[in-house]
Design a protein around this motif. Sequence first.
Motif, PDB file in Angstrom:
ATOM      1  N   VAL A  10     -27.276 -46.599  32.467  1.00 22.69           N
ATOM      2  CA  VAL A  10     -26.987 -45.929  31.203  1.00 22.69           C
ATOM      3  C   VAL A  10     -26.206 -46.871  30.294  1.00 22.69           C
ATOM      4  CG1 VAL A  10     -25.912 -43.930  30.111  1.00 22.69           C
ATOM      5  CG2 VAL A  10     -26.922 -43.707  32.393  1.00 22.69           C
ATOM      6  N   ASP A  16     -18.160 -41.816  25.949  1.00 20.78           N
ATOM      7  CA  ASP A  16     -19.338 -41.325  26.650  1.00 20.78           C
ATOM      8  C   ASP A  16     -19.387 -41.760  28.104  1.00 20.78           C
ATOM      9  OD1 ASP A  16     -19.622 -43.905  25.869  1.00 20.78           O
ATOM     10  OD2 ASP A  16     -21.552 -43.674  24.868  1.00 20.78           O
ATOM     11  N   VAL A  17     -18.598 -42.800  28.477  1.00 19.80           N
ATOM     12  CA  VAL A  17     -18.590 -43.256  29.865  1.00 19.80           C
ATOM     13  C   VAL A  17     -18.143 -42.136  30.791  1.00 19.80           C
ATOM     14  CG1 VAL A  17     -17.523 -44.849  31.510  1.00 19.80           C
ATOM     15  CG2 VAL A  17     -18.259 -45.685  29.281  1.00 19.80           C
ATOM     16  N   SER A  65     -25.268 -47.451  25.795  1.00 16.43           N
ATOM     17  CA  SER A  65     -25.455 -47.016  24.410  1.00 16.43           C
ATOM     18  C   SER A  65     -25.207 -48.190  23.479  1.00 16.43           C
ATOM     19  CB  SER A  65     -24.507 -45.860  24.067  1.00 16.43           C
ATOM     20  OG  SER A  65     -23.160 -46.281  24.201  1.00 16.43           O
ATOM     21  N   TYR A  75     -27.363 -50.854  25.509  1.00 22.20           N
ATOM     22  CA  TYR A  75     -28.642 -50.343  25.994  1.00 22.20           C
ATOM     23  C   TYR A  75     -29.607 -51.464  26.395  1.00 22.20           C
ATOM     24  CZ  TYR A  75     -32.964 -47.789  26.470  1.00 22.20           C
ATOM     25  OH  TYR A  75     -34.138 -47.273  26.974  1.00 22.20           O
ATOM     26  N   ARG A 112     -30.128 -43.729  27.574  1.00 19.77           N
ATOM     27  CA  ARG A 112     -28.939 -43.653  26.718  1.00 19.77           C
ATOM     28  C   ARG A 112     -28.082 -42.470  27.184  1.00 19.77           C
ATOM     29  NH1 ARG A 112     -32.893 -45.892  23.394  1.00 19.77           N
ATOM     30  NH2 ARG A 112     -32.154 -47.707  22.190  1.00 19.77           N
ATOM     31  N   PRO A 113     -26.779 -42.486  26.849  1.00 19.58           N
ATOM     32  CA  PRO A 113     -25.874 -41.460  27.406  1.00 19.58           C
ATOM     33  C   PRO A 113     -26.333 -40.023  27.169  1.00 19.58           C
ATOM     34  CG  PRO A 113     -24.605 -43.200  26.382  1.00 19.58           C
ATOM     35  CD  PRO A 113     -26.042 -43.483  26.055  1.00 19.58           C
ATOM     36  N   VAL A 171     -20.776 -39.402  31.178  1.00 20.35           N
ATOM     37  CA  VAL A 171     -21.900 -39.809  32.016  1.00 20.35           C
ATOM     38  C   VAL A 171     -21.495 -39.784  33.491  1.00 20.35           C
ATOM     39  CG1 VAL A 171     -23.414 -41.739  32.619  1.00 20.35           C
ATOM     40  CG2 VAL A 171     -23.006 -41.187  30.225  1.00 20.35           C
ATOM     41  N   VAL A 218     -23.211 -47.393  34.756  1.00 23.99           N
ATOM     42  CA  VAL A 218     -22.863 -47.116  33.370  1.00 23.99           C
ATOM     43  C   VAL A 218     -22.351 -48.407  32.743  1.00 23.99           C
ATOM     44  CG1 VAL A 218     -21.605 -45.595  31.818  1.00 23.99           C
ATOM     45  CG2 VAL A 218     -22.187 -44.811  34.117  1.00 23.99           C
ATOM     46  N   SER A 240     -20.631 -50.516  29.826  1.00 25.98           N
ATOM     47  CA  SER A 240     -19.729 -50.392  28.682  1.00 25.98           C
ATOM     48  C   SER A 240     -18.888 -51.659  28.598  1.00 25.98           C
ATOM     49  CB  SER A 240     -18.819 -49.172  28.834  1.00 25.98           C
ATOM     50  OG  SER A 240     -17.828 -49.160  27.819  1.00 25.98           O
TER      51      SER A 240
END
Length: 703
Positions: free
Chosen positions: A404, A457-458, A406, A410, A432-433, A461, A448, A450
């Motif tokens: 995942v 959003d982490v 964003s 991505y 995407r998240p 998820v 995930v 980031s």
Amino acid sequence: MRRVHGFGELVYDYVFTERSRTIMFQGCSGGGTVSNALAVAATEGAQSVAHLFGGSDLTGALARDELQSFGVNVDCVQLQPGKATKTIFQIVSDILLSQYARHRFTGTCPACGLKAATSKLPTFGARLATPEFGKGDVYLCDRLNKKTVATARAARDAGAVAFLDLGRPEYFRYVPAAAVISGLRSFDIVQAPSNVVSSIASRAHIGGGAELARLGPTAVLIETAGPEGLYVHPGRGTINLETAHVPPPHVDVVRDPAGAGDALFGKVAALLCIKSSLSANGIWRRAERSYRQAMLELPPVLLSLGGRGHLGPIELGRAELSGYIGKPVSELKADMASREACPICMRKIGHEKSAASKHRTQKISVGTLNLKHLPRNMLFVAEKKNAIEVCRELLQTTKSGVVVGSGGSYPVAEFIASTLRFFAKCNAHALRPFDFVRQPFECDVAIVVSYSGSSPDVQKVVNAAHDSGVRRVLVLTGNPRPALEPHLKMRRGDGILSYASSSSDLNGFKRERGFLSMAGTIAPCALWTVAAQGVDALMRLSAPSDSRAMMIEDLVAMLKDHSDRFALPVIGGGWSWPAMLDMESKFTEANLGLVHLHEAKDLSHGRFMTVLEPSRKGEPLVSFSVPSDSAEPAQRYEMALSKVLSKNRKHFPFVATQTACAGALELLISVQILVQRLGRARGVDVSKPKRIPKDGLSLYRWV
């Protein structure tokens, strides 16, 4: 007669002795590894040629003239006007026949306490032409940088032997181990002390000197081990050879071992001069015999002080200092009270200024700095042993997974998912998240991505993954201590997978500044490339080829003249998809223009109507591709597509030279260079944009 070419900088040494905490001046002379080796080679009968640079000052002239007195050809020595020759102050302690002399090297004069003017040092190889090598010549250097590596390649192309002496581990503190190994590959012979070999091997997570030799120099790695002698390791180009041990010479009392390495460097260089070029095995055998002979001739060096002490007495270049020899530094300081300058280093007393006050540095954009540091950041990732081992474990055990990411993360998620599908042969998807939070599903692992590790959003998820029965959750981040770590409610087996160094580390991956991240894209992909294909695949990716660089500049020149509303078609698929996604993302975030992505095969299903419209003939179009063992129909289609595109548009084909994830990473690096170059051409700092809509920033945090 074959020649020994020495390439590097002139050095002038001031020597002090220390006994019972009293420091005394002992003299001065030329120094430096290459200069010492050239002097030794000349006295051994070799035709030695100095390709050295220094400042147009007194010490530069003295260092050059001293080399000439040993029989070294100094016609190619360059003394640069307005620059200062490098000055080293040696403090030698405990000079007793019953124990070793110990050397301390510093840039601060013990007499006056002033530092040498490093801001005036000449630029390495600024005007130093590549020597004209002949077959059987030997090229010597003691630095690992772009100029010495390029010269080593030129030497080998001409049939000469490229010979490198590596210095202390401190020289490589800020250089990734992968970059060091990559540089070693340009040389036939590398000589290094065991502590340097151990340092590089440890940082690169390899076994030791023998394994380093198989990754680095073509013919041989010489690992000097002090009283244990030395080890002759066969290089990567040799066949059916094993490490040989050369015992040390028999000496009852060693006075000073400091000059042994330089003496071996010069003696072996003289013995290596041959009439014709040899294979890697031939160079290894000749080097092994040469080192055995040089070792037998080493006792006079060990019984003398310094790198040139065994060559006989050297006339003091600065005769005015003869009255200070043997005097304590305290007496020199007392004598300075009536002088404007230090009698030793000749620096004016009381007039020193910081380099910052003398030189105003030109402001460099954040994007330019980020691109400049990108190869360094990428290669330092190869030293994250724990993170690489986790990735390798996932490539061996994963049966199903989701990655995942964003925004700019991505394309990284797509890269990792492709790597898992290809190497783990598993069912892996990039999402995407919002897509995962809306429709979470059970799988072996959720990764995930980031860069900051602090995106809101982490956490959502991670919670969705836990609720849906995902067995293991990993957060891949460029932050060693992400702010969300205490709030992620990690279970056993979950964890933070960081490719960054801790804030206390002087070296390693450093996080970028700015709105648009380059290392945030490249570094995590580099981590997975090392895990899947090894560090060797990564070492060839730190810089684009000349043809690739020229194509990028040509594309920038065309796009610069187009409106930022022009839609640039980008075509590709498979391993090139992450680069395509990243290009669209960065062009959008940096407001450089519109990018339309087209999967290559989709063009045959009607999408050619826009791309190949006659009115667009001659407009730029970009394609990405990574070589693969694909089926013959796919290969035929790709060849036909390239011909059609080149016929109807100004086609810029980015074709990777490596396969799988290494090829995908190669294309991603090209995208970072293209984005920064286009931004600079349009006067935009892509990592620090202006006029950011405030309402847009409010969308970043969602609940």
